[in-house]
Scaffold this active site. Structure first.
Site, PDB file in Angstrom:
ATOM      1  CE1 TYR A  51      -4.320   0.330  -0.332  1.00 43.52           C
ATOM      2  CE2 TYR A  51      -4.107  -1.664   1.044  1.00 43.52           C
ATOM      3  CZ  TYR A  51      -4.956  -0.897   0.247  1.00 43.52           C
ATOM      4  OH  TYR A  51      -6.092  -1.264  -0.091  1.00 43.52           O
ATOM      5  CD  GLU A  53      -4.798   4.810   1.238  1.00 43.55           C
ATOM      6  OE1 GLU A  53      -5.120   5.763   2.076  1.00 43.55           O
ATOM      7  OE2 GLU A  53      -5.641   3.991   0.876  1.00 43.55           O
ATOM      8  CG  ASP A 197      -9.149   9.489 -23.706  1.00 41.86           C
ATOM      9  OD1 ASP A 197      -8.219   8.656 -23.799  1.00 41.86           O
ATOM     10  OD2 ASP A 197     -10.302   8.999 -23.225  1.00 41.86           O
ATOM     11  CB  THR A 223      -5.316   3.268 -21.227  1.00 42.38           C
ATOM     12  OG1 THR A 223      -5.198   3.090 -22.793  1.00 42.38           O
ATOM     13  CG2 THR A 223      -6.850   3.432 -20.721  1.00 42.38           C
ATOM     14  CE  LYS A 226      -7.917   1.215 -24.802  1.00 45.37           C
ATOM     15  NZ  LYS A 226      -7.850   2.162 -23.747  1.00 45.37           N
ATOM     16  NE  ARG A 232      -7.231  -3.529 -18.689  1.00 40.78           N
ATOM     17  CZ  ARG A 232      -7.917  -3.843 -19.781  1.00 40.78           C
ATOM     18  NH1 ARG A 232      -7.815  -4.705 -20.529  1.00 40.78           N
ATOM     19  NH2 ARG A 232      -8.952  -2.684 -19.889  1.00 40.78           N
TER      20      ARG A 232
HETATM   21  N1  DSN Z   1     -12.759  -0.363 -23.988  1.00 39.55           N
HETATM   22  C1  DSN Z   1     -11.685   0.328 -24.744  1.00 39.55           C
HETATM   23  C2  DSN Z   1     -11.425  -0.201 -26.218  1.00 39.55           C
HETATM   24  O1  DSN Z   1     -11.732  -1.068 -26.518  1.00 39.55           O
HETATM   25  O2  DSN Z   1     -11.507   0.884 -26.996  1.00 39.55           O
HETATM   26  C3  DSN Z   1     -11.695   1.611 -24.574  1.00 39.55           C
HETATM   27  O3  DSN Z   1     -11.813   2.154 -23.180  1.00 39.55           O
END
Ligand code: DSN
Length: 416
Positions: A51, A53, A197, A223, A226, A232
């Protein structure tokens, strides 16, 4: 026998089956990828026991000597890579990151403007079923029906009419370059904050194949798993003036303890993403996607916007008369994993839409190039033509397995 196999054979077996599927199927979901062994090791480390925080140097728990250093390294690597003033690497995901970005800049009840989900925006850009539309009043811009491109004139008109306090740009199913400069201009005209984003395209931005929103946006949200090819997780990047508000919005505003195992793996992924090999990877993602799009167009598929500039293709299947779900399921049986998706102005419901969304980040990580991308497009065509013929699907499955065997999932992708 591994310890996991000994303790929990059920989960062990399922994980192994998943791993086998990831290796002998062609994964085209554009938001997915494979991480390196180094990222996986950091992610599965003893840091999951902690942890922490707070933030480096200001924690609510002791024993943070190493966690502080890890988070500082991750923040500094992201800061340099994206050329931003300040980074927060704690968001658990893109959805939380977006909510924290809004919470940092505006108040509940304020108006936000984002791209309609039905036109490629994300749930958290104010869409009706998302909490973001309960906390904020949402206005949506859409694509230009004639071109399939973002209608920047409409966005400007709506901004002037509704005076949103915050505009969010970025997408989850948009195959073209996003003009962040234009959004920056629109936001300035109406005195709105701009949040960009870049969850889908973060790897393309650092690889230099998509313009960066950093000069134009107050906060950039992403994120990490990707095209950026990390674990993740999520990150927020911002101008220095917003740093304190962003940090407070993430913790204690929306989250408790950060996931230090994820943060350590983000740090590793950022190191990998800073290499020349990664920039080559990003370029290849786009070349593969363009090759796949051309081959699909040659076979009579309609693509939203007529093609792609990035890692993603959105097929409008209405001229083929095949629902997206039916094609996605047939492709799944053939070993090609995609996702059905709405297309702009889709009269069909989201659970049974007319589109198919595919992309090239994962196949490119496996080392596949333009010839393989074209071959995959031909298999999609064969499956669509033989949609009710299981022997066609079976024969494609066999060829897919052969291709996958030629391109095993690598463990190391870049020279550090
Ligand atoms: N769920 C993701 C996607 O597949 O694009 C976006 O959050």
């Amino acid at each position: 026998m591994s310890v996991l196999e000994h303790i929990d054979p059920v989960i062990y077996r399922l994980i192994n089956q998943e791993q086998a599927m990831q290796s002998d199927c062609i994964r085209l979901i554009p938001s997915e990828n494979y991480v390196s062994k180094a990222v996986m090791e950091a992610s599965a480390s003893c840091l999951t026991n902690r942890y922490a925080e707070g933030y480096p140097g200001k924690r609510y728990y002791e024993g943070q000597h190493f966690t502080d250093q890890i988070e500082t390294v991750a923040r500094e690597r992201a800061r340099q890579l994206f050329k931003v003033d300040h980074v927060n690497v704690q968001p658990y995901s893109g959805s939380v990151a977006n909510m924290a970005a809004y919470a940092a800049l505006i108040e509940p009840g304020d108006t936000i403007m984002g791209m309609s989900l039905a036109h490629g925006g994300h749930l958290t850009h104010g869409w009706k079923v998302s909490l973001t539309s309960k906390f904020f009043k949402a206005v949506y811009y859409t694509l230009d029906p004639a071109t399939g491109l973002i209608d920047y004139d409409l966005a400007e008109r709506l901004a002037k009419e509704h005076r949103p306090r915050l505009i969010v740009c970025g997408a989850t199913a948009y195959p073209r370059i996003i003009d962040f400069e234009a959004f920056g201009r629109i936001a300035k005209q109406v005195g709105a904050y701009l949040v960009a984003d870049i969850a889908h395209i973060a790897g393309l931005v650092v690889g230099g194949v998509h313009p960066s929103p950093v000069p134009h946006a107050d906060i950039v949200s992403t994120t990490t798993h990707k095209t950026l090819r990390g674990p993740r997780g999520g990150m927020l990047m911002c101008k220095a003036e917003h740093a304190t508000k962003v940090d407070r919005a993430v913790f204690p505003g929306l989250q408790g303890g950060p996931h230090m195992h994820t943060i350590s793996a983000i740090a590793v992924a950022l190191k990998e993403a800073a290499t020349a090999d990664f920039a080559r990877y990003a370029r290849q993602i786009v070349s593969n996607c363009k090759a796949m799009a051309e081959a699909l167009l040659e076979r009579g598929f309609n693509l939203v916007s007529g093609g792609t500039d990035n890692h993603l293709i959105l097929i409008d299947l209405r001229n083929k008369g095949i629902p997206g779900k039916k094609l996605a399921r047939a492709l799944d049986r053939a070993g090609i994993i995609s996702n059905y998706n709405t297309v702009p102005n889709d009269p069909a419901p989201p659970m049974n839409p007319n589109g198919l969304r595919i992309g090239t980040p994962a196949i490119t990580t496996r080392g596949m190039k333009e010839p393989q991308a074209r071959q995959i497009a031909l298999w999609i065509h064969r499956v669509a033509e033989g949609i009710d013929n299981e022997s066609v699907i079976e024969s494609v499955r066999k060829e897919v397995k052969e291709l996958c065997a030629q391109f095993p999932v690598p463990e190391v992708f870049v020279n550090p």
